[in-house]
Design an enzyme around this catalytic site. Structure first.
Site, PDB file in Angstrom:
ATOM      1  N   LYS A 116       0.886  -0.952   0.024  1.00  0.00           N
ATOM      2  CA  LYS A 116       0.054  -0.006   0.329  1.00  0.00           C
ATOM      3  C   LYS A 116       1.013   1.155   0.189  1.00  0.00           C
ATOM      4  O   LYS A 116       1.788   1.320   0.797  1.00  0.00           O
ATOM      5  CB  LYS A 116      -0.876   0.104   1.198  1.00  0.00           C
ATOM      6  CG  LYS A 116      -1.988  -1.049   1.239  1.00  0.00           C
ATOM      7  CD  LYS A 116      -3.132  -1.030   2.542  1.00  0.00           C
ATOM      8  CE  LYS A 116      -4.046  -1.920   2.124  1.00  0.00           C
ATOM      9  NZ  LYS A 116      -3.707  -3.512   1.978  1.00  0.00           N
ATOM     10  N   ASP A 146      -1.998  -2.122  -4.030  1.00  0.00           N
ATOM     11  CA  ASP A 146      -3.423  -2.022  -3.569  1.00  0.00           C
ATOM     12  C   ASP A 146      -3.911  -0.879  -3.752  1.00  0.00           C
ATOM     13  O   ASP A 146      -3.077   0.151  -3.573  1.00  0.00           O
ATOM     14  CB  ASP A 146      -3.575  -2.497  -2.201  1.00  0.00           C
ATOM     15  CG  ASP A 146      -2.861  -3.972  -1.643  1.00  0.00           C
ATOM     16  OD1 ASP A 146      -2.873  -4.753  -2.483  1.00  0.00           O
ATOM     17  OD2 ASP A 146      -2.710  -4.211  -0.610  1.00  0.00           O
ATOM     18  N   MET A 147      -5.203  -0.550  -3.860  1.00  0.00           N
ATOM     19  CA  MET A 147      -6.003   0.328  -3.762  1.00  0.00           C
ATOM     20  C   MET A 147      -6.599   0.783  -2.392  1.00  0.00           C
ATOM     21  O   MET A 147      -7.354   0.166  -2.099  1.00  0.00           O
ATOM     22  CB  MET A 147      -7.039   0.537  -4.951  1.00  0.00           C
ATOM     23  CG  MET A 147      -7.423   2.045  -5.075  1.00  0.00           C
ATOM     24  SD  MET A 147      -6.396   3.170  -5.615  1.00  0.00           S
ATOM     25  CE  MET A 147      -5.767   2.879  -7.136  1.00  0.00           C
ATOM     26  N   ARG A 150      -5.834  -5.574 -11.232  1.00  0.00           N
ATOM     27  CA  ARG A 150      -6.760  -6.509 -10.295  1.00  0.00           C
ATOM     28  C   ARG A 150      -8.040  -5.688  -9.916  1.00  0.00           C
ATOM     29  O   ARG A 150      -8.174  -4.513  -9.290  1.00  0.00           O
ATOM     30  CB  ARG A 150      -6.050  -6.560  -8.734  1.00  0.00           C
ATOM     31  CG  ARG A 150      -7.009  -7.314  -7.722  1.00  0.00           C
ATOM     32  CD  ARG A 150      -6.485  -7.133  -6.476  1.00  0.00           C
ATOM     33  NE  ARG A 150      -5.053  -7.730  -6.112  1.00  0.00           N
ATOM     34  CZ  ARG A 150      -4.388  -7.124  -5.113  1.00  0.00           C
ATOM     35  NH1 ARG A 150      -4.679  -6.191  -4.306  1.00  0.00           N
ATOM     36  NH2 ARG A 150      -3.214  -7.841  -4.922  1.00  0.00           N
ATOM     37  N   GLY A 159     -14.063  -2.918  -3.850  1.00  0.00           N
ATOM     38  CA  GLY A 159     -13.892  -1.916  -2.881  1.00  0.00           C
ATOM     39  C   GLY A 159     -13.910  -2.026  -1.498  1.00  0.00           C
ATOM     40  O   GLY A 159     -15.149  -2.516  -1.068  1.00  0.00           O
ATOM     41  N   ALA A 160     -13.232  -1.779  -0.445  1.00  0.00           N
ATOM     42  CA  ALA A 160     -13.362  -2.298   0.850  1.00  0.00           C
ATOM     43  C   ALA A 160     -13.741  -1.214   1.696  1.00  0.00           C
ATOM     44  O   ALA A 160     -13.821  -1.353   3.118  1.00  0.00           O
ATOM     45  CB  ALA A 160     -11.952  -3.213   1.361  1.00  0.00           C
ATOM     46  N   THR A 193     -12.630 -11.629  -6.050  1.00  0.00           N
ATOM     47  CA  THR A 193     -13.744 -11.504  -5.509  1.00  0.00           C
ATOM     48  C   THR A 193     -14.116 -12.831  -4.946  1.00  0.00           C
ATOM     49  O   THR A 193     -13.457 -13.864  -5.548  1.00  0.00           O
ATOM     50  CB  THR A 193     -15.028 -11.010  -6.530  1.00  0.00           C
ATOM     51  OG1 THR A 193     -16.140 -11.124  -5.958  1.00  0.00           O
ATOM     52  CG2 THR A 193     -15.039 -12.093  -7.620  1.00  0.00           C
ATOM     53  N   HIS A 194     -14.922 -12.901  -3.991  1.00  0.00           N
ATOM     54  CA  HIS A 194     -15.600 -14.420  -3.423  1.00  0.00           C
ATOM     55  C   HIS A 194     -17.056 -14.404  -3.737  1.00  0.00           C
ATOM     56  O   HIS A 194     -17.575 -15.457  -3.469  1.00  0.00           O
ATOM     57  CB  HIS A 194     -15.384 -14.521  -1.958  1.00  0.00           C
ATOM     58  CG  HIS A 194     -14.041 -13.797  -1.528  1.00  0.00           C
ATOM     59  ND1 HIS A 194     -14.027 -12.577  -1.001  1.00  0.00           N
ATOM     60  CD2 HIS A 194     -12.915 -14.332  -1.375  1.00  0.00           C
ATOM     61  CE1 HIS A 194     -12.555 -12.256  -0.799  1.00  0.00           C
ATOM     62  NE2 HIS A 194     -11.796 -13.433  -0.760  1.00  0.00           N
ATOM     63  N   ARG A 212     -11.699  -4.438   8.285  1.00  0.00           N
ATOM     64  CA  ARG A 212     -12.334  -4.473   7.121  1.00  0.00           C
ATOM     65  C   ARG A 212     -13.079  -5.599   6.628  1.00  0.00           C
ATOM     66  O   ARG A 212     -14.072  -5.814   6.086  1.00  0.00           O
ATOM     67  CB  ARG A 212     -11.290  -3.898   5.980  1.00  0.00           C
ATOM     68  CG  ARG A 212     -11.057  -2.297   5.843  1.00  0.00           C
ATOM     69  CD  ARG A 212     -10.414  -1.878   4.683  1.00  0.00           C
ATOM     70  NE  ARG A 212      -9.015  -2.537   4.666  1.00  0.00           N
ATOM     71  CZ  ARG A 212      -8.045  -1.945   4.876  1.00  0.00           C
ATOM     72  NH1 ARG A 212      -7.987  -0.930   5.858  1.00  0.00           N
ATOM     73  NH2 ARG A 212      -6.656  -2.639   4.934  1.00  0.00           N
TER      74      ARG A 212
HETATM   75  P1  FDA Z   1     -19.113  -9.599  -1.201  1.00  0.00           P
HETATM   76  O1  FDA Z   1     -18.704  -8.629  -0.441  1.00  0.00           O
HETATM   77  O2  FDA Z   1     -20.600  -9.340  -1.992  1.00  0.00           O
HETATM   78  O3  FDA Z   1     -18.985 -11.093  -0.703  1.00  0.00           O
HETATM   79  C1  FDA Z   1     -19.300 -12.174  -1.425  1.00  0.00           C
HETATM   80  C2  FDA Z   1     -19.312 -13.528  -0.474  1.00  0.00           C
HETATM   81  O4  FDA Z   1     -17.915 -13.690  -0.173  1.00  0.00           O
HETATM   82  C3  FDA Z   1     -19.927 -13.203   0.763  1.00  0.00           C
HETATM   83  O5  FDA Z   1     -21.425 -13.695   0.571  1.00  0.00           O
HETATM   84  C4  FDA Z   1     -19.150 -14.230   1.502  1.00  0.00           C
HETATM   85  O6  FDA Z   1     -19.559 -15.640   1.154  1.00  0.00           O
HETATM   86  C5  FDA Z   1     -17.980 -14.160   1.094  1.00  0.00           C
HETATM   87  N1  FDA Z   1     -17.154 -13.075   1.833  1.00  0.00           N
HETATM   88  C6  FDA Z   1     -16.962 -11.934   1.658  1.00  0.00           C
HETATM   89  N2  FDA Z   1     -16.050 -10.980   2.384  1.00  0.00           N
HETATM   90  C7  FDA Z   1     -15.953 -11.921   3.353  1.00  0.00           C
HETATM   91  C8  FDA Z   1     -15.261 -12.086   4.736  1.00  0.00           C
HETATM   92  N3  FDA Z   1     -14.855 -10.835   5.164  1.00  0.00           N
HETATM   93  N4  FDA Z   1     -15.490 -13.075   5.571  1.00  0.00           N
HETATM   94  C9  FDA Z   1     -16.192 -14.117   5.102  1.00  0.00           C
HETATM   95  N5  FDA Z   1     -16.644 -14.106   3.999  1.00  0.00           N
HETATM   96  C10 FDA Z   1     -16.597 -13.222   2.997  1.00  0.00           C
HETATM   97  N6  FDA Z   1     -10.044  -3.661  -1.565  1.00  0.00           N
HETATM   98  C11 FDA Z   1      -9.692  -2.595  -1.862  1.00  0.00           C
HETATM   99  O7  FDA Z   1     -10.396  -1.658  -1.549  1.00  0.00           O
HETATM  100  N7  FDA Z   1      -8.603  -2.464  -2.235  1.00  0.00           N
HETATM  101  C12 FDA Z   1      -7.646  -3.354  -2.488  1.00  0.00           C
HETATM  102  O8  FDA Z   1      -6.625  -3.183  -3.161  1.00  0.00           O
HETATM  103  C13 FDA Z   1      -8.154  -4.888  -2.357  1.00  0.00           C
HETATM  104  N8  FDA Z   1      -7.377  -5.785  -2.749  1.00  0.00           N
HETATM  105  C14 FDA Z   1      -7.938  -7.107  -2.723  1.00  0.00           C
HETATM  106  C15 FDA Z   1      -7.434  -8.231  -3.016  1.00  0.00           C
HETATM  107  C16 FDA Z   1      -8.013  -9.376  -3.271  1.00  0.00           C
HETATM  108  C17 FDA Z   1      -7.445 -10.580  -3.680  1.00  0.00           C
HETATM  109  C18 FDA Z   1      -9.518  -9.717  -3.068  1.00  0.00           C
HETATM  110  C19 FDA Z   1     -10.057 -10.809  -3.149  1.00  0.00           C
HETATM  111  C20 FDA Z   1      -9.922  -8.570  -2.336  1.00  0.00           C
HETATM  112  C21 FDA Z   1      -9.336  -7.194  -2.215  1.00  0.00           C
HETATM  113  N9  FDA Z   1      -9.967  -6.011  -1.827  1.00  0.00           N
HETATM  114  C22 FDA Z   1      -9.563  -4.676  -1.769  1.00  0.00           C
HETATM  115  C23 FDA Z   1     -11.174  -6.426  -1.077  1.00  0.00           C
HETATM  116  C24 FDA Z   1     -12.414  -6.084  -1.970  1.00  0.00           C
HETATM  117  O9  FDA Z   1     -12.487  -4.833  -2.410  1.00  0.00           O
HETATM  118  C25 FDA Z   1     -13.798  -6.576  -1.104  1.00  0.00           C
HETATM  119  O10 FDA Z   1     -13.839  -5.778  -0.021  1.00  0.00           O
HETATM  120  C26 FDA Z   1     -13.807  -7.995  -0.688  1.00  0.00           C
HETATM  121  O11 FDA Z   1     -13.167  -8.752  -1.768  1.00  0.00           O
HETATM  122  C27 FDA Z   1     -15.161  -8.632  -0.454  1.00  0.00           C
HETATM  123  O12 FDA Z   1     -16.075  -8.484  -1.652  1.00  0.00           O
HETATM  124  P2  FDA Z   1     -16.322  -9.558  -2.558  1.00  0.00           P
HETATM  125  O13 FDA Z   1     -16.088  -9.323  -4.059  1.00  0.00           O
HETATM  126  O14 FDA Z   1     -15.748 -10.940  -1.936  1.00  0.00           O
HETATM  127  O15 FDA Z   1     -17.888  -9.582  -2.585  1.00  0.00           O
END
Ligand code: FDA
Length: 310
Positions: A101, A135-136, A186, A190-191, A228-229, A290
């Site tokens: 970061k 990372d963003m 990537r 967005g977290a 994403t998950h 987060r």
């Molecule tokens: P969503 O939040 O809709 O979740 C989908 C499903 O995934 C949920 O229903 C659950 O099953 C599972 N899940 C998701 N989060 C979970 C948790 N914390 N605990 C348990 N289960 C969970 N963000 C950012 O702002 N800057 C960045 O640089 C990055 N870098 C990054 C790298 C990688 C490899 C990943 C996978 C993610 C990031 N992120 C990130 C985080 C991203 O922005 C986001 O907040 C999370 O991936 C959660 O979003 P989902 O896409 O998983 O969808």
């Protein structure tokens, strides 16, 4: 619920006193539940976890946790830690891929310090064949992050890419710019808790933007990472790639360590590249908060763990 929980945990993640307590007392203070998301506090633990992940046929990127440093000394220390990490990774023989970061490297002090520090990492990283992902962070840093990225890109550093957030209104333009450069993106949702002026507030809108950007990246990007998950995002990506004849070697999926291991294994077994983001280090608190904010049910696990220890 979506925005409310995110805002609550985001506020906690920024609390300097809670962060200080967490670093001081270590991961036990948040129950072993934190260990589900964080490989440990030491580099040895991170390497051990990396080996396990690789043995399962997954790829990895290692992140030495830290952000928002306030002094040049702290930024310098984080930079030195990253340079040491490169050596440790080379010696361990694990995959050469790191994430970092820019506010950890001094972006919040001044831009020149951050550029110098990033260059100090990219230089040896390039020599040893590493890929470095920036990372963003939250939206006040988006422009500076992309400016710093382009400064180094123009200086011919090609072993580097960025994360872009589907939640931000601006991201389609940024995706197009990265595609023009041929830079690796990537894509994440967005977290961070963002204002309406900068970002979509409804999950449905973020998801729609994610799918739109995924399609642009698959069509025009350079080996994009779909991070994403969310099964809907993953199914959308699989279907789009298959429909357009885009091979599994042209992009990869990425997930966070400790989340949806079933899905990680399933995608890998289907022949997709799956990379895990493996964070480690003492500054785990904001990252952990987060993760809690993304899934409030996680808080129940933490509380049960704490009560069990009493
Ligand atoms: P969503 O939040 O809709 O979740 C989908 C499903 O995934 C949920 O229903 C659950 O099953 C599972 N899940 C998701 N989060 C979970 C948790 N914390 N605990 C348990 N289960 C969970 N963000 C950012 O702002 N800057 C960045 O640089 C990055 N870098 C990054 C790298 C990688 C490899 C990943 C996978 C993610 C990031 N992120 C990130 C985080 C991203 O922005 C986001 O907040 C999370 O991936 C959660 O979003 P989902 O896409 O998983 O969808």
């Amino acid at each position: 619920m979506y925005a409310g929980a995110k805002a609550f945990f985001y506020a906690l993640s920024r609390s300097a006193s809670l962060k200080g307590l967490a670093s001081k007392y270590g991961m036990r203070s948040c129950d072993s539940f934190a260990r589900r998301f964080i490989a440990g506090e030491t580099v040895e633990e991170a390497i051990e976890t990396s080996r396990r992940v690789q043995a399962e046929g997954l790829h990895l990127t290692l992140d030495y946790l830290g952000e928002s440093v306030r002094t040049a000394e702290e930024a310098n220390a984080a930079t030195r830690a990253y340079v040491r990490l490169l050596d440790v990774i080379v010696a361990a023989g694990i995959e050469r891929n790191i994430s970092l970061k820019l506010t950890q490297l001094g972006a919040s002090i001044d831009r020149a310090t951050c550029v110098d520090n990033l260059r100090r990492i990219l230089e040896p990283a390039g020599r040893h064949g590493f890929f470095v992902r920036i990372d963003m962070e939250n939206s006040p840093w988006t422009q500076m992050t992309l400016d710093i990225f382009e400064t180094l890109w123009q200086q011919e550093y090609r072993n580097v890419g960025v994360a872009l957030q589907a939640a931000l209104h601006r991201t389609e333009r940024d995706v197009q710019r990265m595609n023009e450069l041929g830079a690796r993106v990537r894509l994440v949702k967005g977290a961070y808790k963002e204002p309406e002026t900068a970002a979509y507030q409804r999950k449905a809108d973020v998801d729609a933007a994610f799918l739109r950007l995924m399609r642009i990246l698959l069509d025009e990007g350079t080996y994009p990472a779909i991070a994403t998950h969310d099964p809907a995002m993953i199914d959308g990506t699989r279907a789009y790639a298959a429909g357009r004849g885009i091979g599994k070697d042209r992009f990869e999926f990425q997930m966070l360590y400790g989340i949806r291991r079933d899905l990680q294994a399933e995608l890998s077994a289907e022949g997709y590249g799956v990379r895990l983001y493996i964070p480690f280090g003492r500054e785990w608190f904001p990252y952990f908060m987060r993760r809690l904010g993304e899934r409030p049910a996680n808080l129940g696990f933490v509380m049960r763990g704490i009560l069990r220890e009493k």
